[in-house]
Design a protein around this motif. Structure first.
Motif, PDB file in Angstrom:
ATOM      1  N   GLY A   1     -35.737  24.174  -2.941  1.00  0.00           N
ATOM      2  CA  GLY A   1     -37.147  24.246  -2.577  1.00  0.00           C
ATOM      3  C   GLY A   1     -37.872  25.449  -3.131  1.00  0.00           C
ATOM      4  O   GLY A   1     -38.923  25.837  -2.611  1.00  0.00           O
ATOM      5  N   GLY A   2     -37.333  26.039  -4.185  1.00  0.00           N
ATOM      6  CA  GLY A   2     -37.949  27.209  -4.790  1.00  0.00           C
ATOM      7  C   GLY A   2     -39.181  26.861  -5.610  1.00  0.00           C
ATOM      8  O   GLY A   2     -39.523  25.685  -5.776  1.00  0.00           O
ATOM      9  N   PRO A   3     -39.862  27.883  -6.149  1.00  0.00           N
ATOM     10  CA  PRO A   3     -41.075  27.649  -6.924  1.00  0.00           C
ATOM     11  C   PRO A   3     -40.788  27.043  -8.292  1.00  0.00           C
ATOM     12  O   PRO A   3     -39.636  26.975  -8.734  1.00  0.00           O
ATOM     13  CB  PRO A   3     -41.653  29.065  -7.079  1.00  0.00           C
ATOM     14  N   VAL A   4     -41.832  26.592  -8.945  1.00  0.00           N
ATOM     15  CA  VAL A   4     -41.728  26.042 -10.300  1.00  0.00           C
ATOM     16  C   VAL A   4     -41.573  27.180 -11.291  1.00  0.00           C
ATOM     17  O   VAL A   4     -42.210  28.230 -11.173  1.00  0.00           O
ATOM     18  CB  VAL A   4     -42.972  25.197 -10.641  1.00  0.00           C
ATOM     19  N   LEU A   5     -40.710  26.964 -12.271  1.00  0.00           N
ATOM     20  CA  LEU A   5     -40.522  27.921 -13.351  1.00  0.00           C
ATOM     21  C   LEU A   5     -40.908  27.233 -14.652  1.00  0.00           C
ATOM     22  O   LEU A   5     -40.485  26.102 -14.906  1.00  0.00           O
ATOM     23  CB  LEU A   5     -39.053  28.363 -13.392  1.00  0.00           C
ATOM     24  N   TRP A   6     -41.731  27.889 -15.449  1.00  0.00           N
ATOM     25  CA  TRP A   6     -42.116  27.367 -16.758  1.00  0.00           C
ATOM     26  C   TRP A   6     -41.330  28.097 -17.835  1.00  0.00           C
ATOM     27  O   TRP A   6     -41.278  29.336 -17.839  1.00  0.00           O
ATOM     28  CB  TRP A   6     -43.609  27.547 -17.003  1.00  0.00           C
ATOM     29  N   SER A   7     -40.728  27.341 -18.744  1.00  0.00           N
ATOM     30  CA  SER A   7     -40.074  27.945 -19.895  1.00  0.00           C
ATOM     31  C   SER A   7     -41.040  27.884 -21.074  1.00  0.00           C
ATOM     32  O   SER A   7     -41.713  26.865 -21.296  1.00  0.00           O
ATOM     33  CB  SER A   7     -38.765  27.232 -20.224  1.00  0.00           C
ATOM     34  N   MET A   8     -41.134  28.984 -21.808  1.00  0.00           N
ATOM     35  CA  MET A   8     -42.091  29.080 -22.899  1.00  0.00           C
ATOM     36  C   MET A   8     -41.405  29.648 -24.141  1.00  0.00           C
ATOM     37  O   MET A   8     -40.482  30.452 -24.045  1.00  0.00           O
ATOM     38  CB  MET A   8     -43.270  29.976 -22.505  1.00  0.00           C
ATOM     39  N   LYS A   9     -41.889  29.219 -25.288  1.00  0.00           N
ATOM     40  CA  LYS A   9     -41.319  29.668 -26.557  1.00  0.00           C
ATOM     41  C   LYS A   9     -42.421  29.984 -27.549  1.00  0.00           C
ATOM     42  O   LYS A   9     -43.471  29.337 -27.559  1.00  0.00           O
ATOM     43  CB  LYS A   9     -40.412  28.570 -27.126  1.00  0.00           C
ATOM     44  N   ARG A  10     -42.174  30.982 -28.360  1.00  0.00           N
ATOM     45  CA  ARG A  10     -43.095  31.355 -29.434  1.00  0.00           C
ATOM     46  C   ARG A  10     -42.327  31.439 -30.738  1.00  0.00           C
ATOM     47  O   ARG A  10     -41.340  32.159 -30.831  1.00  0.00           O
ATOM     48  CB  ARG A  10     -43.744  32.711 -29.137  1.00  0.00           C
ATOM     49  N   ASP A  11     -42.762  30.678 -31.728  1.00  0.00           N
ATOM     50  CA  ASP A  11     -42.120  30.723 -33.034  1.00  0.00           C
ATOM     51  C   ASP A  11     -42.512  32.011 -33.774  1.00  0.00           C
ATOM     52  O   ASP A  11     -43.594  32.555 -33.540  1.00  0.00           O
ATOM     53  CB  ASP A  11     -42.522  29.504 -33.868  1.00  0.00           C
ATOM     54  N   PRO A  12     -41.648  32.481 -34.662  1.00  0.00           N
ATOM     55  CA  PRO A  12     -41.973  33.723 -35.381  1.00  0.00           C
ATOM     56  C   PRO A  12     -43.175  33.554 -36.287  1.00  0.00           C
ATOM     57  O   PRO A  12     -43.426  32.474 -36.822  1.00  0.00           O
ATOM     58  CB  PRO A  12     -40.695  33.991 -36.179  1.00  0.00           C
TER      59      PRO A  12
ATOM     60  N   PRO B   1     -37.639  33.373 -32.983  1.00  0.00           N
ATOM     61  CA  PRO B   1     -38.528  32.973 -31.899  1.00  0.00           C
ATOM     62  C   PRO B   1     -38.301  33.839 -30.658  1.00  0.00           C
ATOM     63  O   PRO B   1     -37.306  34.566 -30.564  1.00  0.00           O
ATOM     64  CB  PRO B   1     -38.133  31.520 -31.628  1.00  0.00           C
ATOM     65  N   VAL B   2     -39.238  33.734 -29.717  1.00  0.00           N
ATOM     66  CA  VAL B   2     -39.138  34.462 -28.452  1.00  0.00           C
ATOM     67  C   VAL B   2     -39.198  33.437 -27.322  1.00  0.00           C
ATOM     68  O   VAL B   2     -39.969  32.472 -27.376  1.00  0.00           O
ATOM     69  CB  VAL B   2     -40.286  35.484 -28.291  1.00  0.00           C
ATOM     70  N   TYR B   3     -38.395  33.689 -26.289  1.00  0.00           N
ATOM     71  CA  TYR B   3     -38.324  32.783 -25.150  1.00  0.00           C
ATOM     72  C   TYR B   3     -38.562  33.571 -23.867  1.00  0.00           C
ATOM     73  O   TYR B   3     -38.173  34.746 -23.761  1.00  0.00           O
ATOM     74  CB  TYR B   3     -36.939  32.119 -25.116  1.00  0.00           C
ATOM     75  N   LEU B   4     -39.212  32.940 -22.901  1.00  0.00           N
ATOM     76  CA  LEU B   4     -39.418  33.561 -21.593  1.00  0.00           C
ATOM     77  C   LEU B   4     -39.538  32.484 -20.533  1.00  0.00           C
ATOM     78  O   LEU B   4     -39.719  31.298 -20.845  1.00  0.00           O
ATOM     79  CB  LEU B   4     -40.667  34.459 -21.594  1.00  0.00           C
ATOM     80  N   GLU B   5     -39.432  32.914 -19.276  1.00  0.00           N
ATOM     81  CA  GLU B   5     -39.731  32.043 -18.138  1.00  0.00           C
ATOM     82  C   GLU B   5     -40.771  32.742 -17.280  1.00  0.00           C
ATOM     83  O   GLU B   5     -40.767  33.970 -17.159  1.00  0.00           O
ATOM     84  CB  GLU B   5     -38.499  31.772 -17.283  1.00  0.00           C
ATOM     85  N   SER B   6     -41.642  31.947 -16.678  1.00  0.00           N
ATOM     86  CA  SER B   6     -42.646  32.491 -15.770  1.00  0.00           C
ATOM     87  C   SER B   6     -42.791  31.575 -14.569  1.00  0.00           C
ATOM     88  O   SER B   6     -42.764  30.355 -14.704  1.00  0.00           O
ATOM     89  CB  SER B   6     -43.998  32.625 -16.480  1.00  0.00           C
ATOM     90  N   SER B   7     -42.936  32.185 -13.390  1.00  0.00           N
ATOM     91  CA  SER B   7     -43.167  31.382 -12.184  1.00  0.00           C
ATOM     92  C   SER B   7     -44.604  31.545 -11.694  1.00  0.00           C
ATOM     93  O   SER B   7     -44.951  31.052 -10.625  1.00  0.00           O
ATOM     94  CB  SER B   7     -42.199  31.799 -11.066  1.00  0.00           C
ATOM     95  N   LYS B   8     -45.410  32.233 -12.497  1.00  0.00           N
ATOM     96  CA  LYS B   8     -46.789  32.509 -12.084  1.00  0.00           C
ATOM     97  C   LYS B   8     -47.753  31.732 -12.981  1.00  0.00           C
ATOM     98  O   LYS B   8     -47.933  32.078 -14.149  1.00  0.00           O
ATOM     99  CB  LYS B   8     -47.059  34.012 -12.160  1.00  0.00           C
ATOM    100  N   PRO B   9     -48.396  30.692 -12.467  1.00  0.00           N
ATOM    101  CA  PRO B   9     -49.276  29.865 -13.295  1.00  0.00           C
ATOM    102  C   PRO B   9     -50.373  30.666 -14.001  1.00  0.00           C
ATOM    103  O   PRO B   9     -50.733  30.344 -15.136  1.00  0.00           O
ATOM    104  CB  PRO B   9     -49.877  28.868 -12.295  1.00  0.00           C
ATOM    105  N   ASP B  10     -50.886  31.695 -13.335  1.00  0.00           N
ATOM    106  CA  ASP B  10     -51.964  32.486 -13.927  1.00  0.00           C
ATOM    107  C   ASP B  10     -51.543  33.177 -15.225  1.00  0.00           C
ATOM    108  O   ASP B  10     -52.396  33.563 -16.037  1.00  0.00           O
ATOM    109  CB  ASP B  10     -52.449  33.560 -12.944  1.00  0.00           C
ATOM    110  N   ASN B  11     -50.229  33.361 -15.410  1.00  0.00           N
ATOM    111  CA  ASN B  11     -49.758  34.053 -16.609  1.00  0.00           C
ATOM    112  C   ASN B  11     -49.637  33.136 -17.824  1.00  0.00           C
ATOM    113  O   ASN B  11     -49.572  33.619 -18.960  1.00  0.00           O
ATOM    114  CB  ASN B  11     -48.397  34.703 -16.348  1.00  0.00           C
ATOM    115  N   LEU B  12     -49.602  31.840 -17.599  1.00  0.00           N
ATOM    116  CA  LEU B  12     -49.389  30.912 -18.715  1.00  0.00           C
ATOM    117  C   LEU B  12     -50.466  31.041 -19.792  1.00  0.00           C
ATOM    118  O   LEU B  12     -50.132  31.123 -20.982  1.00  0.00           O
ATOM    119  CB  LEU B  12     -49.294  29.473 -18.206  1.00  0.00           C
ATOM    120  N   PRO B  13     -51.766  31.075 -19.438  1.00  0.00           N
ATOM    121  CA  PRO B  13     -52.787  31.232 -20.483  1.00  0.00           C
ATOM    122  C   PRO B  13     -52.658  32.551 -21.241  1.00  0.00           C
ATOM    123  O   PRO B  13     -52.988  32.617 -22.433  1.00  0.00           O
ATOM    124  CB  PRO B  13     -54.108  31.174 -19.703  1.00  0.00           C
TER     125      PRO B  13
END
Length: 202
Positions: free
Chosen positions: A188-199, A158-170
Motif C-alpha cells: 500500500g505504499g506510494p507510487v514511484l515513477w522511474s525516469m531515464k535521460r539519454d546522453p 544515460p541517467v536513471y532515477l526514481e521519484s515518488s513526488k509528482p510535482d518533481n516530474l515536470p
C-alpha cells in the motif's frame, strides 16, 4: 535563467560535510511521499531522516558514489564503475534497520521493488537529490542536476532515477528525463515513477 551564485555553485561533498548534508536532505524530504511512508511519525521524522541520510552518505554514497552539494542542496550519484560498491554492506543494513525500526521490512520491500524496474544497461544513477525548502527556487537543485548530467553526458551514458513526488516530474522532464514506468510500492505504499535521460552530445 537562474543565476549561478557562490552559494549554489556545486562542490564535492566530503564526509566532513555529513552534518550539513544530512540536515539539508532531512529538510528536503520531509514532504516526500516515499519518505513519509518509511517514517510515518510526524514528530520524529526529521530526526530520523537526518540519521538515515547520515548513514547513506557516510557508509555508502560518500565512499563509492559521486556526491556534491551547494549551500542548501545535496545530490548523490552513482556511476557504472561504482555501482557494485555503492550497495549497503551488512553493518550499514543493520544501522538502517535500527533507524527504521518496525518500518524496516517496508523499506526492504521498496528497495527490492525499485531494483526490479532499473535498467540493465550501463548508466548513471541519481540516487538522491534535494534542496532545503527555504532555498527552493534559487537554483540549488538545478545546479546539482546540471553538474551530474554533464558528467554522464561526458561518459556518453544515460541517467536513471526514481521519484515518488509528482510535482518533481515536470522538473526532471525539463532536464530531458522521460517517464519509463510507474509502480506502487508493496504493502500500500506510494507510487514511484522511474525516469531515464539519454546522453546528450555537445
Amino acid at each position: 535563467m537562474t543565476r549561478m551564485t557562490l552559494s549554489n555553485a556545486p562542490k564535492t561533498a566530503t564526509i566532513d560535510d555529513a552534518r550539513t548534508v544530512s540536515r539539508t536532505l532531512a529538510s528536503a524530504f520531509g514532504d516526500d511521499p516515499m519518505m513519509r511512508w518509511f517514517f510515518p511519525d510526524d514528530a520524529s521524522r526529521e530526526t530520523d531522516l537526518g540519521r538515515y541520510f547520515t548513514t547513506l552518505f557516510t557508509r555508502q554514497y560518500g565512499l563509492h558514489g559521486v556526491c556534491e552539494r551547494t549551500g542548501s542542496a545535496a545530490a548523490f550519484w552513482v556511476s557504472p564503475e561504482g555501482a557494485d560498491k555503492a550497495v549497503p554492506d551488512a553493518d550499514t543494513i543493520q544501522e538502517l534497520v535500527e533507524i527504521l525500526g518496525d518500518r524496516a521490512p517496508v523499506f526492504q520491500q521498496a528497495v527490492m521493488a525499485a531494483a526490479e524496474h532499473g535498467p540493465a544497461e550501463p548508466h548513471w544513477y541519481l540516487a538522491v537529490i534535494g534542496s532545503d525548502p527555504a532555498a527552493r527556487g534559487l537554483g540549488h537543485g538545478s545546479a546539482l542536476l546540471r553538474s551530474g548530467l554533464a558528467k554522464a553526458d561526458a561518459a556518453g551514458l544515460p541517467v536513471y532515477l526514481e521519484s515518488s513526488k509528482p510535482d518533481n516530474l515536470p522538473v526532471y522532464e525539463h532536464f530531458g528525463f522521460t517517464v519509463r514506468g510507474e509502480f506502487s510500492l508493496p504493502g500500500g505504499g506510494p507510487v514511484l515513477w522511474s525516469m531515464k535521460r539519454d546522453p546528450r552530445t555537445a
